[in-house]
Design an enzyme around this catalytic site. Structure first.
Site, PDB file in Angstrom:
ATOM      1  N   HIS A  72      54.852  33.093  32.734  1.00  0.00           N
ATOM      2  CA  HIS A  72      55.428  33.771  33.898  1.00  0.00           C
ATOM      3  C   HIS A  72      55.889  32.717  34.891  1.00  0.00           C
ATOM      4  O   HIS A  72      55.121  31.819  35.237  1.00  0.00           O
ATOM      5  CB  HIS A  72      54.389  34.687  34.578  1.00  0.00           C
ATOM      6  CG  HIS A  72      54.340  36.055  33.979  1.00  0.00           C
ATOM      7  ND1 HIS A  72      53.968  37.164  34.704  1.00  0.00           N
ATOM      8  CD2 HIS A  72      54.607  36.492  32.722  1.00  0.00           C
ATOM      9  CE1 HIS A  72      54.028  38.231  33.925  1.00  0.00           C
ATOM     10  NE2 HIS A  72      54.400  37.858  32.711  1.00  0.00           N
ATOM     11  N   TYR A 200      51.936  42.154  43.505  1.00  0.00           N
ATOM     12  CA  TYR A 200      50.811  42.314  44.435  1.00  0.00           C
ATOM     13  C   TYR A 200      51.348  43.132  45.594  1.00  0.00           C
ATOM     14  O   TYR A 200      52.305  42.718  46.247  1.00  0.00           O
ATOM     15  CB  TYR A 200      50.335  40.955  44.950  1.00  0.00           C
ATOM     16  CG  TYR A 200      49.687  40.068  43.912  1.00  0.00           C
ATOM     17  CD1 TYR A 200      50.449  39.300  43.039  1.00  0.00           C
ATOM     18  CD2 TYR A 200      48.293  40.004  43.805  1.00  0.00           C
ATOM     19  CE1 TYR A 200      49.847  38.482  42.081  1.00  0.00           C
ATOM     20  CE2 TYR A 200      47.685  39.176  42.853  1.00  0.00           C
ATOM     21  CZ  TYR A 200      48.470  38.433  41.999  1.00  0.00           C
ATOM     22  OH  TYR A 200      47.877  37.624  41.055  1.00  0.00           O
ATOM     23  N   PRO A 292      39.352  38.338  43.151  1.00  0.00           N
ATOM     24  CA  PRO A 292      40.359  38.178  42.086  1.00  0.00           C
ATOM     25  C   PRO A 292      41.800  38.088  42.579  1.00  0.00           C
ATOM     26  O   PRO A 292      42.699  37.785  41.808  1.00  0.00           O
ATOM     27  CB  PRO A 292      40.155  39.438  41.233  1.00  0.00           C
ATOM     28  CG  PRO A 292      39.537  40.420  42.136  1.00  0.00           C
ATOM     29  CD  PRO A 292      38.713  39.651  43.116  1.00  0.00           C
ATOM     30  N   LYS A 296      41.815  33.202  40.379  1.00  0.00           N
ATOM     31  CA  LYS A 296      41.221  31.861  40.276  1.00  0.00           C
ATOM     32  C   LYS A 296      39.913  31.809  39.497  1.00  0.00           C
ATOM     33  O   LYS A 296      39.432  30.725  39.164  1.00  0.00           O
ATOM     34  CB  LYS A 296      40.970  31.305  41.691  1.00  0.00           C
ATOM     35  CG  LYS A 296      42.244  31.007  42.468  1.00  0.00           C
ATOM     36  CD  LYS A 296      43.042  29.896  41.801  1.00  0.00           C
ATOM     37  CE  LYS A 296      44.469  29.850  42.324  1.00  0.00           C
ATOM     38  NZ  LYS A 296      45.407  29.402  41.293  1.00  0.00           N
ATOM     39  N   TYR A 383      48.892  29.105  43.788  1.00  0.00           N
ATOM     40  CA  TYR A 383      48.758  30.148  42.760  1.00  0.00           C
ATOM     41  C   TYR A 383      48.856  29.532  41.357  1.00  0.00           C
ATOM     42  O   TYR A 383      48.069  29.868  40.468  1.00  0.00           O
ATOM     43  CB  TYR A 383      49.859  31.205  42.939  1.00  0.00           C
ATOM     44  CG  TYR A 383      49.668  32.437  42.075  1.00  0.00           C
ATOM     45  CD1 TYR A 383      50.149  32.471  40.762  1.00  0.00           C
ATOM     46  CD2 TYR A 383      48.996  33.555  42.560  1.00  0.00           C
ATOM     47  CE1 TYR A 383      49.963  33.587  39.954  1.00  0.00           C
ATOM     48  CE2 TYR A 383      48.808  34.677  41.763  1.00  0.00           C
ATOM     49  CZ  TYR A 383      49.291  34.681  40.457  1.00  0.00           C
ATOM     50  OH  TYR A 383      49.094  35.787  39.655  1.00  0.00           O
TER      51      TYR A 383
HETATM   52  C1  PHB Z   1      44.559  40.751  35.746  1.00  0.00           C
HETATM   53  O1  PHB Z   1      45.566  40.822  34.997  1.00  0.00           O
HETATM   54  O2  PHB Z   1      43.449  41.261  35.452  1.00  0.00           O
HETATM   55  C2  PHB Z   1      44.708  40.040  37.078  1.00  0.00           C
HETATM   56  C3  PHB Z   1      45.869  39.319  37.326  1.00  0.00           C
HETATM   57  C4  PHB Z   1      46.021  38.664  38.554  1.00  0.00           C
HETATM   58  C5  PHB Z   1      45.004  38.749  39.502  1.00  0.00           C
HETATM   59  C6  PHB Z   1      43.830  39.465  39.232  1.00  0.00           C
HETATM   60  C7  PHB Z   1      43.679  40.129  38.014  1.00  0.00           C
HETATM   61  O3  PHB Z   1      45.168  38.127  40.701  1.00  0.00           O
END
Ligand code: PHB
Ligand code: APR
Length: 388
Positions: A72, A200, A292, A296, A383
């Site tokens: 990505h 997000y 989450p 990280k 990130y």
């Molecule tokens: C996930 O795909 O479970 C996931 C991806 C990004 C995040 C948290 C969880 O920041």
């Protein structure tokens, strides 16, 4: 039983450390409380920093990841119907890999099988002694018998609820914690992801995340009060709430389906210092927990393992400089990831009872991100993962 490095915990930290040590000729034994099936049934996050990808390559567990993982080059930060794409590649020259932690753990298990490493499951009542002697001892119960494992070093990779961190005397530990007043209700579904990159979303009703595992498997989250229970959320209620928290044009193309996993995870920031006590070294969730939001958790486990595996290989060969500096070096990178995870969690979530100033700060932070390439570069740099 004798080994050079005893590892407590067969999660990503423990298995990756064992695999890297074994490839360098260092013997290990891994002691795991649960069954292998239980460990592999855990659904966790799915974003690998590129430095984690490179570490997995060094461990020789990259074949399936290269085949099934999805690179990505950006993600989307949404606020209401406003969508801001953060272009990792243009801003940092780096990318991330979408590949589930469950898959990473499964690949590591297979590699450890091929290595012939002893990974004991169903281990209980571990007691660690002689941490200040030339050889330390793990006393544990396995298959009904009390057993003894002598080793040069102990790696505590047993997660937040493990025994390792608590082996360091409480008056010698410094603990830092922030517990967030909400959780993430997560759903896994065999449906095509709503977008080719992660979204997000900071919506008036609360945070949502649209993530994925493959072209046919999606992972979604919505922020919920800590009092909620996963079983109180029907699939229909979840999909309706998710639609309300995504930008309109995204919600309109959401493909829903039956949940194949549904759970609520609490959010916490936590660090315990130091990460070393005599011959004991902590790595991963045993030493720190991140919310989450910044993806990280797994990547910090890999970060610790990056420093620890090299330090232990040198120490087994007589050079102790790496183990003497491990805690300080690992923590320096942990704290930077801790800050980023806390900042993104604060930026993207509504806190019960927050005042209008907090909401204004959130809006200003997102506005600044949208207007400033420097701010976007800072987000992308954190990130995709700071350098080791
Ligand atoms: C996930 O795909 O479970 C996931 C991806 C990004 C995040 C948290 C969880 O920041
Ligand atoms: N004895 C033996 N094993 C133990 C004990 C114990 N007393 N306590 C815990 N364990 C095992 C757990 O069953 C688990 O398999 O240690 C392992 C710890 O693994 P994780 O919790 O996955 O921690 P870590 O390997 O550091 O990986 C961090 O996992 O939980 C996610 O979000 C977290 O993505 C992050 C990653």
């Amino acid at each position: 039983m004798n080994t050079e490095v005893a590892i407590i915990g067969a999660g990503p930290a423990g298995l990756l450390l064992s695999q890297l040590l074994n490839r360098a000729g260092v013997s290990t034994v891994v002691l795991e409380r649960q069954t292998r099936a239980h460990v592999l049934a855990r659904i966790r996050a799915g974003i690998l920093e590129w430095s984690t990808v490179e570490l997995l390559r060094a461990a020789g567990v990259d074949v399936r990841m290269e085949r099934e993982g999805i690179p990505h080059e950006g993600c989307v930060l949404a606020s209401g119907d406003t969508q801001l794409r953060i272009d990792f590649r243009a801003l940092t020259g780096r990318q991330v890999m979408v590949y589930g932690q469950t898959e990473v753990t499964s690949d590591l298990y297979e590699a450890q099988d091929a290595m012939g490493t002893e990974v004991l499951h169903g281990v209980s009542d571990i007691e660690i002694t002689d941490l200040d002697a030339a050889r330390s001892v793990l006393h544990f119960t396995h298959e009904g018998a009390r057993r003894r494992l002598s080793c040069l070093f102990v790696a505590g990779c047993d997660g937040f609820h493990g025994v390792s961190r608590r082996t360091i005397p409480a008056d010698r530990r410094r603990e830092f914690e922030r517990v967030y007043p909400f959780g993430w209700l997560g759903v896994l579904s065999e449906t095509p992801p709503v977008h080719h990159e992660l979204i997000y979303s900071n919506a008036p009703r609360g945070f949502a995340l649209a993530s994925q595992r493959s072209e046919t498997r999606s992972r979604y989250y919505v922020q919920v009060p800590l009092t909620d229970k996963a079983e109180d959320w029907s699939d229909e209620a979840f999909w309706d709430e998710l639609r309300r928290r995504l930008p309109g044009e995204v919600a309109a193309r959401l493909v829903t389906g039956p949940s194949i996993e549904k759970s609520i995870a609490p959010l916490r920031s936590f660090v315990s210092e130091p990460m070393r006590w005599g011959n004991l070294f902590l790595a991963g969730d045993a030493a720190h927990i991140v919310p989450p939001t910044g993806a990280k958790g797994l990547n910090l486990a890999a970060s610790d393992v990056h420093y620890l595996h090299r330090a232990l290989i040198d120490a087994v060969r007589g050079d102790r400089a790496g183990i003497d500096s491990y805690s300080e070096r690992a923590l320096r990178r942990v704290w930077k990831a801790m800050r980023f995870s806390w900042a993104t969690t604060t930026m993207m979530h509504r806190f019960e009872g927050e005042d209008s100033f907090a909401e204004a700060m959130r809006r200003a932070t997102l506005d600044h991100l949208g207007a400033s390439e420097t701010a976007q570069k800072d987000f992308a740099e954190n990130y995709t993962g700071l350098p080791f």
